[in-house]
Design a protein around this motif. Structure first.
Motif, PDB file in Angstrom:
ATOM      1  N   MET A  83      39.797  36.680  42.155  1.00  0.00           N
ATOM      2  CA  MET A  83      39.779  38.153  41.542  1.00  0.00           C
ATOM      3  C   MET A  83      40.813  38.758  42.085  1.00  0.00           C
ATOM      4  O   MET A  83      41.863  39.987  42.012  1.00  0.00           O
ATOM      5  N   ILE A  84      40.458  38.735  43.860  1.00  0.00           N
ATOM      6  CA  ILE A  84      41.752  39.997  44.455  1.00  0.00           C
ATOM      7  C   ILE A  84      42.698  39.675  44.438  1.00  0.00           C
ATOM      8  O   ILE A  84      44.393  40.474  44.568  1.00  0.00           O
ATOM      9  N   TRP A 120      44.744  38.232  41.649  1.00  0.00           N
ATOM     10  CA  TRP A 120      44.875  38.910  39.991  1.00  0.00           C
ATOM     11  C   TRP A 120      45.829  40.458  40.242  1.00  0.00           C
ATOM     12  O   TRP A 120      45.650  41.014  40.014  1.00  0.00           O
ATOM     13  N   LEU A 121      44.251  40.961  41.219  1.00  0.00           N
ATOM     14  CA  LEU A 121      44.390  42.342  41.654  1.00  0.00           C
ATOM     15  C   LEU A 121      45.454  42.762  42.209  1.00  0.00           C
ATOM     16  O   LEU A 121      45.973  43.646  42.462  1.00  0.00           O
ATOM     17  N   ILE A 122      45.721  42.733  43.180  1.00  0.00           N
ATOM     18  CA  ILE A 122      47.293  42.335  43.880  1.00  0.00           C
ATOM     19  C   ILE A 122      48.774  43.170  43.003  1.00  0.00           C
ATOM     20  O   ILE A 122      49.439  43.546  42.834  1.00  0.00           O
ATOM     21  N   VAL A 123      48.207  41.551  41.674  1.00  0.00           N
ATOM     22  CA  VAL A 123      49.817  41.235  40.846  1.00  0.00           C
ATOM     23  C   VAL A 123      49.366  42.763  40.291  1.00  0.00           C
ATOM     24  O   VAL A 123      50.666  43.054  39.681  1.00  0.00           O
ATOM     25  N   ALA A 124      48.007  42.572  39.367  1.00  0.00           N
ATOM     26  CA  ALA A 124      47.941  43.816  38.483  1.00  0.00           C
ATOM     27  C   ALA A 124      48.110  45.449  39.296  1.00  0.00           C
ATOM     28  O   ALA A 124      49.131  46.002  38.824  1.00  0.00           O
ATOM     29  N   CYS A 125      47.993  45.374  40.487  1.00  0.00           N
ATOM     30  CA  CYS A 125      48.078  46.742  41.539  1.00  0.00           C
ATOM     31  C   CYS A 125      50.164  46.509  41.651  1.00  0.00           C
ATOM     32  O   CYS A 125      50.709  48.086  41.786  1.00  0.00           O
ATOM     33  N   GLU A 126      50.955  46.072  42.017  1.00  0.00           N
ATOM     34  CA  GLU A 126      52.047  45.582  42.040  1.00  0.00           C
ATOM     35  C   GLU A 126      53.023  46.593  40.245  1.00  0.00           C
ATOM     36  O   GLU A 126      53.719  46.908  40.447  1.00  0.00           O
ATOM     37  N   MET A 127      52.463  45.438  39.655  1.00  0.00           N
ATOM     38  CA  MET A 127      52.799  45.876  37.881  1.00  0.00           C
ATOM     39  C   MET A 127      52.430  47.743  38.240  1.00  0.00           C
ATOM     40  O   MET A 127      52.988  47.901  37.123  1.00  0.00           O
ATOM     41  N   VAL A 176      38.409  47.734  46.045  1.00  0.00           N
ATOM     42  CA  VAL A 176      38.073  46.398  45.791  1.00  0.00           C
ATOM     43  C   VAL A 176      38.034  45.341  46.755  1.00  0.00           C
ATOM     44  O   VAL A 176      36.841  44.451  46.358  1.00  0.00           O
ATOM     45  N   SER A 177      38.613  45.405  48.185  1.00  0.00           N
ATOM     46  CA  SER A 177      38.651  44.589  48.616  1.00  0.00           C
ATOM     47  C   SER A 177      37.975  44.585  50.207  1.00  0.00           C
ATOM     48  O   SER A 177      37.606  43.764  49.824  1.00  0.00           O
ATOM     49  N   VAL A 178      37.437  45.790  50.041  1.00  0.00           N
ATOM     50  CA  VAL A 178      36.572  46.107  51.200  1.00  0.00           C
ATOM     51  C   VAL A 178      35.234  46.030  50.486  1.00  0.00           C
ATOM     52  O   VAL A 178      34.429  45.192  51.104  1.00  0.00           O
TER      53      VAL A 178
END
Length: 187
Positions: free
Chosen positions: A1-2, A4-11, A50-52
């Protein structure tokens, strides 16, 4: 999940940047544009929280958690420069402003540019190490944080290699190649 969240945050980062440029230059809404640029920080905050939280709830750290720390620190240090780069490119391409000046490729100015780049890398590394070690603390179990330790060590190695390369130009500045006609080429 994290991951995909990195990709979403970059977008999301680039959506805010492009929206900020559009509102600044096309719609002429300077305040809205400034707010959109500030929203790029929102993507980093979402990823950090979210990561923490994921680690604090007992998840074993994965490569994606470690990459989140790297992404956030690089975004903090290089985000403004990336926005300035996009702003310059947008102004040149769509508003026919002068072409952005290129970084020096040779001599002392190039060496200076390389050193500045390493100092920025060092800043990102420091922020990243703080985030990685904070994640280890939130994980509360060292055995669940091995991936974070690996990333901290790997990034330290990359920083050392970058130091050697970046500062080598101070000792041995890159020289401009000569063409067959005897004139200096501009690469």
């Amino acid at each position: 999940m994290i991951g995909w969240l990195i990709v979403a945050c970059e977008m999301l980062f680039w959506v805010f940047v492009v929206s900020g440029l559009f509102t600044r230059y096309v719609l002429k809404w300077k305040m809205v544009s400034a707010c959109l640029f500030l929203c790029t920080i929102l993507a980093d905050l979402i990823l950090l929280v979210v990561s923490v939280a994921d680690l604090a709830h007992g998840q074993t750290a994965k490569l994606s958690h470690a990459l989140a720390a790297v992404y956030i620190s690089v975004s903090v240090v290089y985000g403004r420069r990336m926005i300035q780069w996009a702003d310059n490119q947008f102004a040149h391409l769509f508003l026919k402003m002068p072409k952005p000046k290129k970084a020096p490729l040779f001599g002392k100015e190039h060496a200076k540019q390389e050193r500045k780049g390493w100092y920025r890398h060092l800043g990102a590394w420091v922020i990243g190490q703080v985030i990685l070690w904070a994640m280890v603390w939130f994980a509360a179990d060292v055995s669940k944080a091995q991936e974070l330790f690996r990333m901290a060590g790997l990034w330290t190695l990359v920083l050392v290699i970058d130091f050697v390369l970046s500062f080598s130009y101070t000792l041995w500045p890159r020289k401009e190649a000569k063409t067959r006609s005897g004139k200096l080429s501009d690469w």
